[in-house]
Design a protein around this motif. Structure first.
Motif, short mmCIF file in Angstrom:
data_model
loop_
_atom_site.label_atom_id
_atom_site.label_comp_id
_atom_site.label_asym_id
_atom_site.label_seq_id
_atom_site.Cartn_x
_atom_site.Cartn_y
_atom_site.Cartn_z
N GLU A 6 0.92 -1.16 0.12
CA GLU A 6 -0.05 -0.29 0.02
C GLU A 6 0.77 1.32 0.21
N LEU A 7 2.03 1.35 0.71
CA LEU A 7 2.79 2.45 0.85
C LEU A 7 3.40 2.51 -0.49
N GLU A 8 3.67 1.49 -1.35
CA GLU A 8 4.64 1.55 -2.64
C GLU A 8 3.32 2.15 -3.55
N ILE A 9 2.10 1.73 -3.55
CA ILE A 9 1.08 2.37 -4.41
C ILE A 9 0.94 3.91 -4.26
N MET A 10 0.93 4.16 -2.90
CA MET A 10 0.65 5.50 -2.64
C MET A 10 1.96 6.34 -2.85
N ASP A 11 3.16 5.79 -3.02
CA ASP A 11 4.49 6.58 -3.44
C ASP A 11 3.97 6.63 -5.01
N GLN A 12 3.62 5.69 -5.74
CA GLN A 12 3.40 5.64 -7.22
C GLN A 12 2.33 6.74 -7.55
N LEU A 13 1.41 6.87 -6.65
CA LEU A 13 0.17 7.86 -6.99
C LEU A 13 0.60 9.24 -6.56
N ASP A 14 1.68 9.51 -5.63
CA ASP A 14 2.12 10.81 -5.28
C ASP A 14 3.02 11.43 -6.42
N ALA A 15 3.95 10.16 -7.34
CA ALA A 15 4.52 10.70 -8.57
C ALA A 15 3.70 10.87 -9.65
N LEU A 16 2.59 10.06 -9.71
CA LEU A 16 1.58 10.26 -11.18
C LEU A 16 1.04 11.87 -10.94
N ASN A 17 0.73 12.14 -9.41
CA ASN A 17 0.21 13.55 -9.23
C ASN A 17 1.22 14.68 -9.47
N SER A 18 2.42 14.42 -9.25
CA SER A 18 3.51 15.42 -9.43
C SER A 18 3.74 15.35 -11.31
N LYS A 19 3.53 14.27 -11.84
CA LYS A 19 3.49 14.50 -13.22
C LYS A 19 2.38 15.20 -13.93
N VAL A 20 1.21 14.99 -13.39
CA VAL A 20 0.13 15.44 -13.72
C VAL A 20 0.11 17.26 -13.69
N MET A 21 0.76 17.54 -12.36
CA MET A 21 0.82 19.08 -12.11
C MET A 21 1.85 19.45 -13.00
N GLU A 22 2.76 18.86 -13.65
CA GLU A 22 3.78 19.28 -14.71
C GLU A 22 3.24 19.27 -16.16
N THR A 23 1.99 19.02 -16.41
CA THR A 23 1.50 19.12 -17.55
C THR A 23 1.03 20.45 -18.21
N MET A 24 0.90 20.70 -19.34
CA MET A 24 0.29 21.83 -19.94
C MET A 24 -0.91 22.06 -19.57
N GLU A 25 -1.70 21.09 -19.43
CA GLU A 25 -3.19 21.23 -19.31
C GLU A 25 -3.35 21.45 -17.84
N TYR A 26 -2.59 21.16 -16.88
CA TYR A 26 -2.91 21.46 -15.65
C TYR A 26 -2.25 23.06 -15.34
N ARG A 27 -1.21 23.31 -16.14
CA ARG A 27 -0.70 24.71 -15.86
C ARG A 27 -1.74 25.77 -16.69
N ALA A 95 -9.90 25.25 -20.61
CA ALA A 95 -8.98 24.27 -19.72
C ALA A 95 -9.46 23.40 -19.04
N GLU A 96 -10.48 23.64 -18.33
CA GLU A 96 -11.21 22.75 -17.55
C GLU A 96 -11.52 21.45 -18.13
N TYR A 97 -11.99 21.32 -19.34
CA TYR A 97 -12.41 20.36 -20.24
C TYR A 97 -10.96 19.44 -20.62
N GLN A 98 -10.16 20.22 -20.97
CA GLN A 98 -8.73 19.48 -21.37
C GLN A 98 -8.12 18.97 -20.25
N LEU A 99 -8.37 19.34 -19.00
CA LEU A 99 -7.73 18.70 -17.84
C LEU A 99 -8.33 17.56 -17.62
N GLN A 100 -9.67 17.81 -17.58
CA GLN A 100 -10.59 16.34 -17.26
C GLN A 100 -10.59 15.56 -18.38
N ALA A 101 -10.24 15.79 -19.64
CA ALA A 101 -9.92 14.64 -20.70
C ALA A 101 -8.45 14.21 -20.29
N LEU A 102 -7.52 14.78 -19.87
CA LEU A 102 -6.39 14.10 -19.37
C LEU A 102 -6.57 13.10 -18.21
#
Length: 147
Positions: A6-27, A95-102
């Motif tokens: 479960e800790l490993e999965i949570m770490d992977q989710l944190d990494a995924l969250n960080s990657k989403v926050m780096e996307t053009m759609e999020y910015r 922008a909201e639609y594009q982020l939702q699609a991602l």
């Protein structure tokens, strides 16, 4: 008790969250969310629309029998068009639609990684998996499974 898996999965989710926050759609979404909050014209339109909507909901309780029902409905529909044409609001919605699609695409890929039979709830029928229909209604809405 949290397991190591479960800790490993949570770490992977944190990494995924960080990657989403780096996307053009999020910015892009964050930029227009900030503009929406700070633009006086857009804020004024939203505030006015909210008041009109509250007034209409009060009239709507009585339905078409209320003397102001048709007038209020027409006014709110006309103002909604004005609200939708505001450039900041228009770009925010885009922008909201594009982020939702991602996010829908990410959810789809994570879900099929868990199981091919998982039901993914999404407004995009492309991401339907594991059922006879494209949504959770069992096909009663008339949608079809994406091929």
């Amino acid at each position: 008790m949290i397991t190591e898996k479960e800790l490993e999965i949570m770490d992977q989710l944190d990494a995924l969250n960080s990657k989403v926050m780096e996307t053009m759609e999020y910015r892009h979404y964050c930029k227009y969310r900030e503009l929406l909050d700070t633009d006086p014209a857009a804020s004024g339109l939203i505030h006015r629309f909210t008041k009109m909507k509250e007034e209409f909901e009060e009239v709507q309780r009585f339905g078409k029998y209320h003397p102001d029902f048709s007038t209020k409905r027409r006014e709110i529909n006309q103002f909604k068009k004005e609200l939708d044409m505001n450039p900041v609001i228009m770009e925010y919605r885009k922008a909201e639609y594009q982020l939702q699609a991602l996010l829908d695409e990410i959810l789809y890929h994570v879900s099929i990684g868990v199981s091919q039979n998982v039901n993914v709830v999404s407004s995009n029928p492309f991401f339907s998996v594991g059922g006879e229909s494209g949504c959770s209604t069992g096909g009663s809405c008339g949608c079809q499974t994406a091929i």
